[in-house]
Design an enzyme around this catalytic site. Structure first.
Site, PDB file in Angstrom:
ATOM      1  N   ASP A  72       0.865  -1.167   0.000  1.00 34.76           N
ATOM      2  CA  ASP A  72       0.000   0.000   0.000  1.00 34.76           C
ATOM      3  C   ASP A  72       0.915   1.235   0.000  1.00 34.76           C
ATOM      4  O   ASP A  72       2.108   1.117   0.277  1.00 34.76           O
ATOM      5  CB  ASP A  72      -0.862  -0.042   1.279  1.00 34.76           C
ATOM      6  CG  ASP A  72      -1.618   1.232   1.502  1.00 34.76           C
ATOM      7  OD1 ASP A  72      -2.301   1.690   0.565  1.00 34.76           O
ATOM      8  OD2 ASP A  72      -1.532   1.785   2.629  1.00 34.76           O
ATOM      9  N   ASP A 122      -0.341   5.079   0.897  1.00 31.12           N
ATOM     10  CA  ASP A 122      -0.655   6.107   1.898  1.00 31.12           C
ATOM     11  C   ASP A 122      -0.684   5.508   3.295  1.00 31.12           C
ATOM     12  O   ASP A 122      -1.428   4.561   3.559  1.00 31.12           O
ATOM     13  CB  ASP A 122      -1.998   6.760   1.570  1.00 31.12           C
ATOM     14  CG  ASP A 122      -1.905   7.525   0.269  1.00 31.12           C
ATOM     15  OD1 ASP A 122      -1.022   8.397   0.178  1.00 31.12           O
ATOM     16  OD2 ASP A 122      -2.675   7.239  -0.657  1.00 31.12           O
ATOM     17  N   GLY A 138     -10.082   6.961  -1.326  1.00 33.64           N
ATOM     18  CA  GLY A 138     -10.183   7.639  -2.623  1.00 33.64           C
ATOM     19  C   GLY A 138     -10.574   9.094  -2.445  1.00 33.64           C
ATOM     20  O   GLY A 138     -11.535   9.409  -1.738  1.00 33.64           O
ATOM     21  N   GLY A 139      -9.813   9.979  -3.072  1.00 35.98           N
ATOM     22  CA  GLY A 139     -10.033  11.416  -2.885  1.00 35.98           C
ATOM     23  C   GLY A 139     -11.370  11.898  -3.430  1.00 35.98           C
ATOM     24  O   GLY A 139     -12.092  12.664  -2.774  1.00 35.98           O
ATOM     25  N   GLU A 146     -14.054  10.121  -3.965  1.00 40.36           N
ATOM     26  CA  GLU A 146     -15.081   9.490  -3.129  1.00 40.36           C
ATOM     27  C   GLU A 146     -15.171  10.201  -1.779  1.00 40.36           C
ATOM     28  O   GLU A 146     -16.255  10.364  -1.216  1.00 40.36           O
ATOM     29  CB  GLU A 146     -14.746   8.007  -2.915  1.00 40.36           C
ATOM     30  CG  GLU A 146     -14.820   7.137  -4.154  1.00 40.36           C
ATOM     31  CD  GLU A 146     -13.615   7.225  -5.093  1.00 40.36           C
ATOM     32  OE1 GLU A 146     -12.688   8.035  -4.852  1.00 40.36           O
ATOM     33  OE2 GLU A 146     -13.599   6.492  -6.091  1.00 40.36           O
ATOM     34  N   ARG A 147     -14.005  10.635  -1.264  1.00 38.34           N
ATOM     35  CA  ARG A 147     -13.978  11.324   0.043  1.00 38.34           C
ATOM     36  C   ARG A 147     -14.663  12.681  -0.052  1.00 38.34           C
ATOM     37  O   ARG A 147     -15.394  13.089   0.856  1.00 38.34           O
ATOM     38  CB  ARG A 147     -12.522  11.462   0.487  1.00 38.34           C
ATOM     39  CG  ARG A 147     -12.356  11.925   1.920  1.00 38.34           C
ATOM     40  CD  ARG A 147     -10.914  11.723   2.378  1.00 38.34           C
ATOM     41  NE  ARG A 147     -10.565  10.326   2.331  1.00 38.34           N
ATOM     42  CZ  ARG A 147      -9.373   9.867   1.934  1.00 38.34           C
ATOM     43  NH1 ARG A 147      -8.415  10.707   1.590  1.00 38.34           N
ATOM     44  NH2 ARG A 147      -9.145   8.571   1.902  1.00 38.34           N
ATOM     45  N   HIS A 185     -10.565  17.671  -7.566  1.00 39.44           N
ATOM     46  CA  HIS A 185      -9.615  16.609  -7.251  1.00 39.44           C
ATOM     47  C   HIS A 185      -8.336  16.759  -8.074  1.00 39.44           C
ATOM     48  O   HIS A 185      -7.229  16.513  -7.572  1.00 39.44           O
ATOM     49  CB  HIS A 185     -10.263  15.238  -7.476  1.00 39.44           C
ATOM     50  CG  HIS A 185      -9.391  14.116  -7.030  1.00 39.44           C
ATOM     51  ND1 HIS A 185      -8.751  13.273  -7.907  1.00 39.44           N
ATOM     52  CD2 HIS A 185      -9.001  13.723  -5.796  1.00 39.44           C
ATOM     53  CE1 HIS A 185      -8.025  12.413  -7.226  1.00 39.44           C
ATOM     54  NE2 HIS A 185      -8.167  12.659  -5.941  1.00 39.44           N
ATOM     55  N   ALA A 211      -7.059  19.573  -9.029  1.00 44.47           N
ATOM     56  CA  ALA A 211      -6.308  20.660  -8.379  1.00 44.47           C
ATOM     57  C   ALA A 211      -5.622  20.125  -7.126  1.00 44.47           C
ATOM     58  O   ALA A 211      -4.468  20.451  -6.832  1.00 44.47           O
ATOM     59  CB  ALA A 211      -7.244  21.807  -8.024  1.00 44.47           C
ATOM     60  N   LEU A 261      -2.122   7.661  -9.516  1.00 41.43           N
ATOM     61  CA  LEU A 261      -0.795   7.215  -9.978  1.00 41.43           C
ATOM     62  C   LEU A 261       0.268   8.320  -9.871  1.00 41.43           C
ATOM     63  O   LEU A 261       1.390   8.072  -9.428  1.00 41.43           O
ATOM     64  CB  LEU A 261      -0.899   6.698 -11.425  1.00 41.43           C
ATOM     65  CG  LEU A 261       0.395   6.172 -12.033  1.00 41.43           C
ATOM     66  CD1 LEU A 261       0.936   4.976 -11.253  1.00 41.43           C
ATOM     67  CD2 LEU A 261       0.188   5.802 -13.502  1.00 41.43           C
TER      68      LEU A 261
HETATM   69  C1  XBP Z   1      -5.428   6.014   0.457  1.00 45.68           C
HETATM   70  C2  XBP Z   1      -6.508   6.944   0.211  1.00 45.68           C
HETATM   71  C3  XBP Z   1      -6.328   7.985  -0.785  1.00 45.68           C
HETATM   72  C4  XBP Z   1      -5.727   9.275  -0.427  1.00 45.68           C
HETATM   73  C5  XBP Z   1      -6.051  10.284  -1.487  1.00 45.68           C
HETATM   74  O1  XBP Z   1      -5.933   4.748   0.849  1.00 45.68           O
HETATM   75  O2  XBP Z   1      -7.569   6.812   0.765  1.00 45.68           O
HETATM   76  O3  XBP Z   1      -7.619   8.292  -1.153  1.00 45.68           O
HETATM   77  O4  XBP Z   1      -6.229   9.714   0.830  1.00 45.68           O
HETATM   78  O5  XBP Z   1      -5.614   9.940  -2.745  1.00 45.68           O
HETATM   79  P1  XBP Z   1      -4.965   3.484   0.788  1.00 45.68           P
HETATM   80  P2  XBP Z   1      -6.387  10.504  -4.064  1.00 45.68           P
HETATM   81  O6  XBP Z   1      -3.744   3.838   1.582  1.00 45.68           O
HETATM   82  O7  XBP Z   1      -5.741   2.404   1.472  1.00 45.68           O
HETATM   83  O8  XBP Z   1      -4.699   3.189  -0.650  1.00 45.68           O
HETATM   84  O9  XBP Z   1      -6.906  11.873  -3.716  1.00 45.68           O
HETATM   85  O10 XBP Z   1      -5.355  10.536  -5.147  1.00 45.68           O
HETATM   86  O11 XBP Z   1      -7.520   9.571  -4.374  1.00 45.68           O
HETATM   87 MG    MG Z   2      -3.050   3.089   3.429  1.00 50.41          MG
END
Ligand code: XBP
Ligand code: MG
Length: 253
Positions: free
Chosen positions: A10, A12, A53-54, A56-57, A83, A85, A127
């Site tokens: 993973d 993040d 997911g950004g 989705e968040r 997103h 930006a 990516l």
């Molecule tokens: C990581 C995430 C990502 C980031 C944002 O989850 O939830 O959404 O917070 O990235 P994991 P993006 O570590 O489980 O993959 O804004 O590019 O989606």
């Molecule tokens: Mg993670």
């Protein structure tokens, strides 16, 4: 005994603590630049992290906290622009070197490569974000160390769905039991376990109180020879840091 053939990471929270001072800050920049008075605090972001997911968040935040918000255009387009930006703010932050890799990450990647263990990434993030992080800390060739980088919208159903790990396993053409997934969160663990993968968890401040039932091992971080990990759950024997030898034991359990 099953032999370890690949490590699947993973990103993040696992490779680096990107959420609090990276993604969260970048979301807030993007909101301000779009003239929105939304601000995600460190505490509030803990709840928002339940949704991977950004894009989705952002949608989850709107549903829950801004139910009367009228987007200036089609909602999907609006979120996609916001997103994009955010991604550009985030990659800028990463290129400034403000977010280091977590302990043990570089050492483990180098050791795995030198022993012929295959590497892959299975992440929810975009990516561009992954490439920026790898290049900044491991050099311009580092994205090529990974046979597969499954990122962002490569699969429609994000973690905790198993899809991103199933996609990665298929691309590697390996059975799950020949791989070890390395995650930091309950959602990530669920995703990997549902794909059949033995999974090690390396916790951080946002995830240390998650439920990690089913993990092969839960650690404070991956550890270094001079910075041993704390074992939170499971048995690491007499190991003090995660190396290929310990990873092999975990898949053979
Ligand atoms: C990581 C995430 C990502 C980031 C944002 O989850 O939830 O959404 O917070 O990235 P994991 P993006 O570590 O489980 O993959 O804004 O590019 O989606
Ligand atoms: Mg993670």
């Amino acid at each position: 005994m099953v032999q370890l053939q690949a490590l699947i990471f993973d990103v993040d929270g696992t490779l680096a603590e990107t959420e609090r001072d990276g993604h969260r800050v970048a979301f807030n920049h993007a909101f301000a630049a779009a003239g929105l008075d939304w601000h995600w605090t460190v505490e509030q972001y803990r709840d928002l992290l339940e949704v991977a997911g950004g894009k989705e968040r952002i949608r989850f935040y709107l549903d829950r906290h801004q139910p009367h918000f009228e987007p200036p255009q089609d909602l999907n387009d609006f979120i996609a622009k916001l997103h994009a930006a955010k991604t550009s703010h985030y990659t800028q932050l990463i290129s400034e070197g403000l977010i280091p890799l977590r302990p043990g990450v570089k050492r483990l990647l180098q050791e795995a490569r030198s022993q012929g263990i295959r590497l892959a990434i299975a992440t929810t993030t975009t990516l561009e974000n992954v490439v920026a992080l790898l290049e900044k800390h491991l050099g311009p060739d580092a994205p090529n160390w990974f046979e597969v980088i499954a990122a962002g919208d490569v699969v429609p159903a994000k973690k905790p769905a198993p899809d991103v790990y199933l996609y990665t396993l298929q691309a590697l053409a390996l059975p799950p039991k020949a791989c070890l997934a390395i995650e930091d969160s309950h959602q990530g663990l669920q995703s990997a376990r549902q794909a059949g993968l033995p999974t090690l968890v390396s916790v951080n401040d946002y995830t240390r109180h998650h439920d990690f039932a089913g993990a092969a091992l839960v650690l404070s971080h991956l550890g270094e020879p001079d910075l041993p990990f704390d074992v939170i759950q499971g048995n690491a024997g007499d190991a003090m840091y995660l190396d290929v030898n310990l990873a092999e034991k975990l898949v053979g359990q």
